[in-house]
Write a protein that holds these residues in place. Structure first.
Motif, mmCIF file in Angstrom:
data_model
loop_
_atom_site.group_PDB
_atom_site.id
_atom_site.type_symbol
_atom_site.label_atom_id
_atom_site.label_comp_id
_atom_site.label_asym_id
_atom_site.label_seq_id
_atom_site.Cartn_x
_atom_site.Cartn_y
_atom_site.Cartn_z
ATOM 1 N N GLU A 4 0.718 -1.114 0.059
ATOM 2 C CA GLU A 4 0.028 0.113 0.071
ATOM 3 C C GLU A 4 0.839 1.302 -0.128
ATOM 4 O O GLU A 4 1.969 1.282 0.677
ATOM 5 C CB GLU A 4 -0.790 0.180 1.143
ATOM 6 N N LEU A 6 1.233 4.878 0.980
ATOM 7 C CA LEU A 6 0.603 5.698 2.229
ATOM 8 C C LEU A 6 1.197 7.059 1.989
ATOM 9 O O LEU A 6 2.113 7.454 1.686
ATOM 10 C CB LEU A 6 1.128 5.392 3.522
ATOM 11 N N LEU A 97 -5.545 2.782 8.705
ATOM 12 C CA LEU A 97 -5.507 3.021 7.379
ATOM 13 C C LEU A 97 -7.016 3.279 6.605
ATOM 14 O O LEU A 97 -7.902 2.482 6.838
ATOM 15 C CB LEU A 97 -4.848 2.010 6.857
ATOM 16 N N THR A 99 -8.440 4.118 3.090
ATOM 17 C CA THR A 99 -8.635 3.969 1.563
ATOM 18 C C THR A 99 -9.800 5.060 1.243
ATOM 19 O O THR A 99 -10.985 5.208 1.597
ATOM 20 C CB THR A 99 -9.076 2.582 1.045
ATOM 21 N N THR A 105 -4.379 5.866 -0.041
ATOM 22 C CA THR A 105 -4.392 5.257 1.483
ATOM 23 C C THR A 105 -3.715 6.265 2.515
ATOM 24 O O THR A 105 -2.612 6.551 2.158
ATOM 25 C CB THR A 105 -3.931 3.831 1.709
ATOM 26 N N GLN A 107 -2.968 7.190 6.517
ATOM 27 C CA GLN A 107 -2.209 6.475 7.881
ATOM 28 C C GLN A 107 -2.923 7.759 8.806
ATOM 29 O O GLN A 107 -2.699 8.957 8.722
ATOM 30 C CB GLN A 107 -1.106 6.277 7.746
#
Length: 301
Positions: A4, A6, A97, A99, A105, A107
């Motif tokens: 992913e 971030l 997390l 999306t 994505t 955080q």
């Protein structure tokens, strides 16, 4: 391996940028915390031309109030605003997390759910078209402007008794039971004492300004109507995060404690998604308290 991508980490991500979400954000950015607001641009009161009962903003257009609040928020350097929809979320260790529909994505250490709710109205022809214009849900927001005229309450269930009992302070009230609410003897006597008329013939349609056409052909002229919608939480994030919900007479809401934290530590909720009573003033107050509560957990937890 985690693939992913971030974005930079945020102290708090607020999902929903209407009144509650912005009020929560204001407390946090003034504490110089890094905050992201994710907003899809669908305020619940977007159907109303004016907003009433909001201190120092009485009678202003809702979009004007929201736009000014957003402009003031964006002056704080630790705030970022994304015009996007949160499509999913999960806990990963001590972090979350989220999306987004743009493929990103993000955080964060804390989440504030301020998504608001969707109003599901009774399937009466002409009702939805007048929602926010001549058909309302909050007497404190729109009752005064009806100038003590004829007010109709379209029943949606047992809680419509509450509406019928409140509204005589704003005008002459008729409760249309519409085969959805049968008052008992005590309720009937209480409404009689308040001067409420009860009409048991089902409603066929809403016409003209706010006239109620009944199935027997009669048409009753009303200056405004009130109707309790069945509310629905917007989006799937609350299910993804596994927050506990609570059932109310008018819909499902997110359960929170006295500090607005949900059943999931680190996830908070405010505004219409987390309380049965909803108007702009209450949403702002709820959001401000939530923002301060979130800040406290960033320090003491």
């Amino acid at each position: 391996m985690n693939t992913e991508v971030l974005s930079p980490r945020y102290d708090v991500v607020i999902v929903g940028g209407s009144y509650a979400g912005m009020a929560a954000a204001l407390q946090l950015v003034r504490a110089r915390r890094k905050v992201l607001i994710v907003d899809a641009g669908q305020r619940r009161n977007r159907f109303a031309a004016t907003s009433h009962g909001v201190l120092a903003q009485d009678g202003r257009a809702p979009e004007a109030i929201a736009a000014e609040a957003k402009t003031q928020l964006l002056a704080y350097p630790t705030l970022q605003w994304l015009n996007a929809t949160a499509t999913g979320g999960k806990k990963q260790g001590d972090e979350f997390l989220i999306t987004l529909d743009n493929g990103e994505t993000v955080q964060t250490g804390r989440i504030v759910l301020a998504t608001g709710v969707r109003d599901n109205l009774p399937a009466i022809p002409g009702l939805a078209e007048r929602w926010g214009k001549h058909v309302f849900h909050c007497p404190y927001c729109h009752g005064y402007e009806l100038n003590q005229g004829n007010i109709g309450v379209i029943a949606g269930g047992e809680f419509s008794f509450h509406h019928a009992m409140l509204l005589p302070d704003w005008g002459r009230v008729t409760l249309f039971t519409n085969d959805l609410f049968i008052p008992d003897e005590a309720q009937t006597n209480a409404m009689l004492a308040r001067g409420v008329s009860v009409e048991t013939t089902p409603v066929a349609a809403i016409e003209k300004h706010a006239n109620v056409r009944l199935q027997d052909g009669r048409e009753l002229a009303m200056d405004g109507l009130f109707c309790l919608s069945r509310t629905e939480i917007i989006g799937s994030l609350v299910q993804d995060l596994q927050c506990e919900l609570v059932e109310s007479p008018i819909g499902v809401f997110i359960q929170t404690d006295e500090f607005k934290q949900t059943s999931v530590p680190g996830v908070f909720a405010c505004g219409d998604v987390a309380r049965m009573a909803g108007n702009v003033s209450m949403a702002i107050g709820d959001g401000a308290f939530t923002g301060a509560s979130v800040h406290r957990t960033l320090i003491f937890n």
